[in-house]
Scaffold this motif. Structure first.
Motif, short mmCIF file in Angstrom:
data_model
loop_
_atom_site.label_atom_id
_atom_site.label_comp_id
_atom_site.label_asym_id
_atom_site.label_seq_id
_atom_site.Cartn_x
_atom_site.Cartn_y
_atom_site.Cartn_z
N PHE A 64 -6.51 0.23 -5.50
CA PHE A 64 -7.45 1.00 -6.32
C PHE A 64 -7.64 2.39 -5.71
N ILE A 65 -7.81 2.43 -4.40
CA ILE A 65 -8.05 3.71 -3.70
C ILE A 65 -6.87 4.65 -3.93
N ILE A 66 -5.68 4.12 -3.77
CA ILE A 66 -4.47 4.96 -3.89
C ILE A 66 -4.35 5.53 -5.30
N VAL A 67 -4.68 4.72 -6.27
CA VAL A 67 -4.58 5.16 -7.66
C VAL A 67 -5.75 6.07 -8.03
N ALA A 68 -6.96 5.71 -7.59
CA ALA A 68 -8.16 6.37 -8.10
C ALA A 68 -8.48 7.70 -7.41
N VAL A 69 -8.27 7.77 -6.09
CA VAL A 69 -8.73 8.96 -5.37
C VAL A 69 -8.10 10.26 -5.92
N PRO A 70 -6.79 10.32 -6.12
CA PRO A 70 -6.24 11.57 -6.67
C PRO A 70 -6.82 11.92 -8.06
N ILE A 71 -7.02 10.91 -8.88
CA ILE A 71 -7.58 11.16 -10.23
C ILE A 71 -9.00 11.71 -10.10
N LEU A 72 -9.78 11.11 -9.24
CA LEU A 72 -11.17 11.56 -9.07
C LEU A 72 -11.22 12.97 -8.48
N CYS A 73 -10.30 13.26 -7.56
CA CYS A 73 -10.25 14.62 -6.99
C CYS A 73 -9.92 15.63 -8.08
N ASP A 74 -9.00 15.27 -8.94
CA ASP A 74 -8.62 16.15 -10.06
C ASP A 74 -9.83 16.43 -10.96
N ILE A 112 0.85 -1.20 0.00
CA ILE A 112 0.00 0.00 0.00
C ILE A 112 0.89 1.25 0.00
N LEU A 113 1.89 1.24 0.87
CA LEU A 113 2.79 2.40 0.95
C LEU A 113 3.56 2.60 -0.35
N PHE A 114 4.11 1.51 -0.89
CA PHE A 114 4.93 1.65 -2.09
C PHE A 114 4.08 1.98 -3.33
N THR A 115 2.85 1.54 -3.34
CA THR A 115 1.97 1.93 -4.46
C THR A 115 1.75 3.45 -4.43
N ALA A 116 1.58 3.98 -3.21
CA ALA A 116 1.39 5.43 -3.09
C ALA A 116 2.64 6.18 -3.55
N LEU A 117 3.79 5.73 -3.08
CA LEU A 117 5.05 6.39 -3.47
C LEU A 117 5.27 6.30 -4.98
N TRP A 118 5.04 5.12 -5.51
CA TRP A 118 5.26 4.82 -6.93
C TRP A 118 4.35 5.69 -7.81
N THR A 119 3.07 5.77 -7.40
CA THR A 119 2.09 6.54 -8.18
C THR A 119 2.47 8.02 -8.21
N ILE A 120 2.90 8.51 -7.06
CA ILE A 120 3.29 9.93 -7.00
C ILE A 120 4.47 10.20 -7.93
N GLU A 121 5.46 9.33 -7.85
CA GLU A 121 6.67 9.54 -8.65
C GLU A 121 6.37 9.41 -10.16
N ILE A 122 5.56 8.45 -10.50
CA ILE A 122 5.28 8.23 -11.93
C ILE A 122 4.40 9.36 -12.48
N GLU A 123 3.56 9.92 -11.65
CA GLU A 123 2.74 11.05 -12.08
C GLU A 123 3.64 12.27 -12.33
N LYS A 124 4.67 12.39 -11.50
CA LYS A 124 5.62 13.50 -11.73
C LYS A 124 6.28 13.36 -13.09
N VAL A 125 6.64 12.13 -13.43
CA VAL A 125 7.25 11.90 -14.75
C VAL A 125 6.24 12.23 -15.85
N ARG A 126 5.01 11.79 -15.64
CA ARG A 126 3.97 12.00 -16.65
C ARG A 126 3.72 13.49 -16.90
N LEU A 127 3.78 14.23 -15.81
CA LEU A 127 3.53 15.67 -15.93
C LEU A 127 4.78 16.45 -16.37
#
Lengths: 497, 503
Positions: B313-323, B151-166
């Motif tokens: 799913f929550i870790i990946v989806a919640v930030p996208i839905l908030c956006d 759970i923790l590493f999915t959160a870290l990973w998602t944040i880092e990969i989103e930075k690359v995407r942006l």
């Protein structure tokens, strides 16, 4: 001009295909007691409402909310035996999805694709039971509101109380219609609240009219032999806590099973096309989709209503998405533009006679396939074999030969079969969960799962026969407690004291 | 410095920010749920025992030492680093330490979800609401098991990969580093590669491609894949993971892999998030980025397929839905309700900017550990962080320790970990929660016995079973009660122990 135009050909083919999908052997555990109740009503000339089928609830009044469907089923069965029932189920499936088709826009092929997906989702609940009538009524209701919204003719709305008065006598699922109406109204209000109605939303006056007719419809449900009791039915049924332990269709979906996955595809497909098309779903569609998706995830028997309500939105969004893609592709790639122009020219130049021949042949072939499937699934030999595999036909014959008065504990799924084929043997339990309630159903579960108190339960009801499957844990435990195996075949086992 | 400035400086340090309030709330909730987190799952005992073994020997065992049914067989220790963390926390503060570690990891994970939601939406109220609902939805998997590290590493990973995407991050070296640690913590590290593949695919489909971004993205996958092989079993970690997922029998017999049961109210927050996904996407008037759409769709499907994927799913989806929700609100300006909401949001953002925060979180983390180490019972039930005698055979194992039962004992599957925690190395188990190691054959043999299927006695003979420990109310105990070959040696409310009589 061809005899059957393209825009009519595709839906005709699709609806015939859906009929082929839906025409099945009418073999369902609940079908039997519905047939018996229908026959009792027909024979007595009034609605069957006092239980005589069970030992556990005999003499008690029963809110027989599906009496009209049962009478219809019994009449069809008298008239045309099993084939009549299987054709009735298939026709209901086609009609319910036909209403969904009428609410779609765009190219017929896209509409048909959405329709077929919806059929795959809904097919899980196509069975010879009154709930199939709820699918038809829901399809009709959504089409009426769609038509009212499109044409703004209040006359459409006047049919709502009539629909609910009929629905309240056909099946307790009338509550689905009320949920749809509430969702429809909430969606219109949401659009107004967020300034997203795009100018074609209902006016407050129209919203008030729908709301008023919704209230009248709630009261129209009371026009039935059980009066106010009909309002209790949804709460009685959902209030049975043991329901999901007993009936698969009341449990949450299990997507490990392939036959339940089309719901997932439809849900994800909807999210995907909405996300990609960049066009919003109107509130009057979005909120009901939300409500029925919720209901379907809680109990998979709601797959059917979800499919009927969601299919039009899926088709429309799909159309918007493809239109924007094709438009961009035509602008960006010259070869694609040439291809599209060529395709349109080819279509225009195609011989009308040739098109007629192909279209009629296609329809003819599918009609032949329909006939073959209908005959195949209703083959008396096949029905008899299936009946003996699914139900304790041998055991029932053996019990009847003994000609002794007995008090039986039976497998839940066989209650209906006993009621129809051996009405002289009152059952412990059957599919009428609202009648039995948690008290009886919990006792049933304690016995069937061999809980510690299994024998006390049987004693408390003074039961002297057990009719279960041969692999039941009762077989191993009961022999140690003085019960004897009286009869066994591949399907069933009779134990006796 | 005048008094006003001093008070401003003090409040800047001591006043918590919204995210910190959220972190502390999740941490406190997890501490309060400590006994539940420990007792829902039966594997904690095994994790602590294996962690202790690694700490004692300095080696990661690659062959089984815990069961008599498969002793010496090759074993993929795909959670060894988590086990070491659990064992270390256990050595410091006993089971309280394990609960504290779990609470900290969970609070940190969901705080990261809040941060990411805030970064994407720029609306703290939305981020807070999303993170709260998300934490609620994921709370079913707030358990003292290695999954928390995923759970923790999915959160870290998602944040880092989103930075690359942006385009905010130009390097990719952090990804193989994260993956190396993740692959040694928990077998679900594959989730990171799934996320990468979905984001890469999404960016590839975008019409306006940023080739520099894609170049960075393309390196992440292969580099992380290679990094995942840096573990005690190398490629074996992939074979075990994929082998298990490919085995329909094992997957369908492992509770956490079953689909969510929405009749259970505990799953309703997840249902709310799915409902919000439909509502927000349905109302959205703009095309969603393909990467986000793929992530949302795929993880929705995976979470509906297996409940254990809900937290991911929550870790990946919640930030996208908030956006998406934030965009929708901005597009709906003019509506009285929306305007009122946006005004409140602006005021909160201004207040947030005046505080630095951090104090409350640090004090609560350190204070809780100190209190727990001094015997305080901080859980909601007031029972303390112990293995519950309502769930595990606590008293029966007390009796076992004193008894002279010898030979192989057949045990109830969910109790395997607890038996190891209490009795290893004196006693080995027949089976425990590591289904991927025991495999289909042994799991089927176990099932055959507990359901009394034909041939179950042959299993007892094959494994030379001399005694049995099972829940009191089970078909097997009902049978053994009546059998002349078995003696009921011990009984309490939860457990029966039977001893095989000489034949």
């Amino acid at each position: 001009m061809p005899w059957v135009e393209e825009k009519k050909l595709y839906p005709i083919l699709a609806l015939i295909l859906i009929f082929i999908m839906a025409v099945r052997m009418p073999m369902d555990s609940d079908m039997w007691w519905h047939l018996r109740a229908g026959e009792e009503s027909l024979a007595a000339g009034h609605v069957y409402r006092i239980d005589t089928f069970s030992t556990t609830r005999t003499g008690e009044s029963w809110i027989n909310h599906s009496w009209l469907s049962q009478v219809l089923m019994a009449s069809l069965f008298r008239l045309g035996d099993f084939p009549a029932l299987s054709i009735w189920v298939a026709a209901c499936a086609v009609i319910s999805l036909g209403f969904a088709y009428l609410q779609m826009k765009g190219h017929p092929l896209l509409r048909v694709a959405a329709l077929i997906l919806a059929a795959m989702v809904a097919s899980v609940v196509w069975s010879p039971r009154p709930q199939i009538m709820s699918l038809v009524m829901l399809g009709l209701l959504s089409w009426i509101l769609f038509s009212f919204r499109k044409q703004r003719k209040s006359a459409y709305l006047l049919s709502l109380p009539v629909i609910f008065a009929l629905w309240g006598n056909l099946h307790g699922g009338y509550v689905l219609g009320l949920i749809y109406l509430v969702g429809f109204l909430a969606g219109e209000i949401l659009d107004k609240g967020l300034f997203l109605d795009g100018g074609d939303g209902l006016s407050w006056k129209e919203i008030s009219l729908v709301a008023a007719l919704t209230v009248i419809s709630v009261f129209a449900v009371l026009i039935n032999p059980f009066g106010l009791d009909m309002w209790k039915i949804p709460f009685n049924t959902i209030g049975v806590e043991t329901l999901q332990n007993l009936i698969n269709e009341w449990s949450s979906p299990d997507f490990h099973q392939a036959f339940q996955q089309p719901f997932l595809w439809m849900l994800l497909g909807l999210l995907a096309v909405v996300g990609v098309s960049g066009k919003r779903i109107k509130g009057y569609r979005l909120v009901p989709i939300l409500l029925f998706a919720w209901a379907a995830l809680v109990a998979r028997r709601n797959f059917g209503p979800f499919a009927i309500i969601s299919a039009p939105a899926l088709a429309d969004q799909f159309q918007d998405m493809l239109q924007s893609w094709i438009h961009k592709a035509r602008q960006s790639f010259s070869f694609f533009e040439q291809f599209m122009q060529g395709a349109e020219a080819n279509k225009a130049s195609f011989n009308v006679m040739g098109r007629n021949l192909i279209n009629v042949t296609l329809i003819g072939l599918l009609l032949v396939a329909t006939g073959i499937k209908t005959v195949q699934v209703n083959d008396p030999g096949l029905i008899s074999r299936t009946e003996r595999e699914m139900f304790p036909a041998g055991a029932v014959e053996w019990i009847q030969e003994q000609n002794q008065p007995i008090r039986i504990f039976n497998d839940y799924n066989w209650g209906g079969y006993l009621i129809y084929h051996a009405p002289e043997i009152p059952v412990f339990v059957d599919g009428r969960t609202d009648l039995y309630g948690d008290e009886i159903l919990t006792d049933y579960l304690d016995v069937i799962f061999c809980k510690e108190n299994w024998e006390q339960v049987l004693l408390s009801y003074d039961l002297d026969r057990i009719l279960v499957r041969p692999d039941s844990c009762l077989k191993r435990l009961s022999t140690a407690s003085g019960w004897k195996e009286l009869y066994q075949d591949q399907t069933s086992l009779v134990l006796g004291k | 410095m005048n008094l006003k400035n001093l008070s401003q400086q003090i409040s800047k340090i001591f006043l918590p920010r919204l995210g910190e309030v959220f972190f502390t709330a999740v941490f406190a909730a997890a501490i309060g749920l400590g006994p539940q987190m420990m007792n829902v799952d039966g594997d904690l005992g095994r994790h602590i025992t294996l962690g202790n073994l690694i700490l004692e020997t300095g080696k990661v065992p690659t062959r089984d030492v815990f069961s008599f049914s498969k002793i010496g067989d090759p074993l993929t220790p795909h959670e060894w680093l988590s086990d070491v963390f659990f064992a270390l926390s256990h050595q410091v503060a006993g089971l309280d330490g394990v609960v504290w570690l779990t609470a900290f990891v969970l609070a940190l994970s969901f705080w990261l979800v809040y941060r990411q939601s805030l970064n994407l939406s720029n609306m703290s109220i939305l981020a807070l609401a999303g993170a709260f609902v998300g934490a609620g939805a994921a709370s079913l998997h707030w358990l003292t098991r290695p999954h928390i590290f995923t759970i923790l590493f999915t959160a870290l990973w998602t944040i880092e990969i989103e930075k690359v995407r942006l385009g905010l991050k130009k390097g990719w070296l952090i990804f193989p580093v994260l993956m190396t640690i993740w692959a040694n913590l928990h077998g679900a590290f594959i989730a990171g590669l799934v996320i990468w593949a979905l984001v890469f695919l999404g960016e590839f489909f975008e019409k306006k491609k940023n080739w520099n971004q894609l170049r960075v993205l393309i390196w992440i996958g292969p580099a992380s894949l290679l990094a995942s092989l840096l573990n005690p079993d190398g490629l074996g970690i992939w074979k075990t993971g994929l082998g298990f997922l490919g085995n329909q029998y094992l997957v369908s017999h492992t509770a956490e892999y079953l689909p969510p049961d929405f009749q259970n109210p505990a799953f309703w927050p997840f249902l709310v998030v799915i409902g919000l996904s439909i509502l927000i996407l349905g109302l959205s008037q703009r095309r969603v980025k393909y990467a986000h759409l793929f992530l949302l769709g795929s993880w929705t499907a995976m979470a509906l397929y297996s409940a254990r994927n809900i937290p991911l799913f929550i870790i990946v989806a919640v930030p996208i839905l908030c956006d998406l929700a934030a965009r929708l609100l901005k597009e709906s300006r003019g509506s009285r309700l929306v305007d009122a909401f946006l005004n409140i949001q602006e005021k909160i953002a201004l207040t947030e900017n005046t505080t630095r925060g951090g104090f409350v979180a640090v004090v609560s983390i350190a204070g809780t550990l100190i209190l727990l180490m001094n015997g305080a019972q901080l859980d909601f039930q007031g029972t303390g962080n112990n293995f519950s005698s309502e769930v595990f055979p606590v008293e029966a194992v007390d009796w076992l320790e004193e008894s002279d039962l010898e030979g192989n004992g057949f045990n109830y599957f969910p109790w395997g970990g607890y038996l190891l925690y209490r009795r290893w190395p004196e006693q080995l188990v027949f089976i425990d929660g590591q289904t991927d190691f025991y495999g289909e054959d042994l799991t089927r043999a176990y099932e055959k016995v507990i359901t009394l299927q034909p041939g179950w006695q042959q299993v007892f003979r094959e494994y030379q079973i001399k005694w049995v420990i099972m829940p009191a109310n089970s078909p097997l105990t009902a049978y053994l009660d009546d059998s002349l070959n078995w003696d009921l040696a011990y009984q309490d409310r939860l457990t029966n122990i039977y001893n095989l009589l000489e034949e």
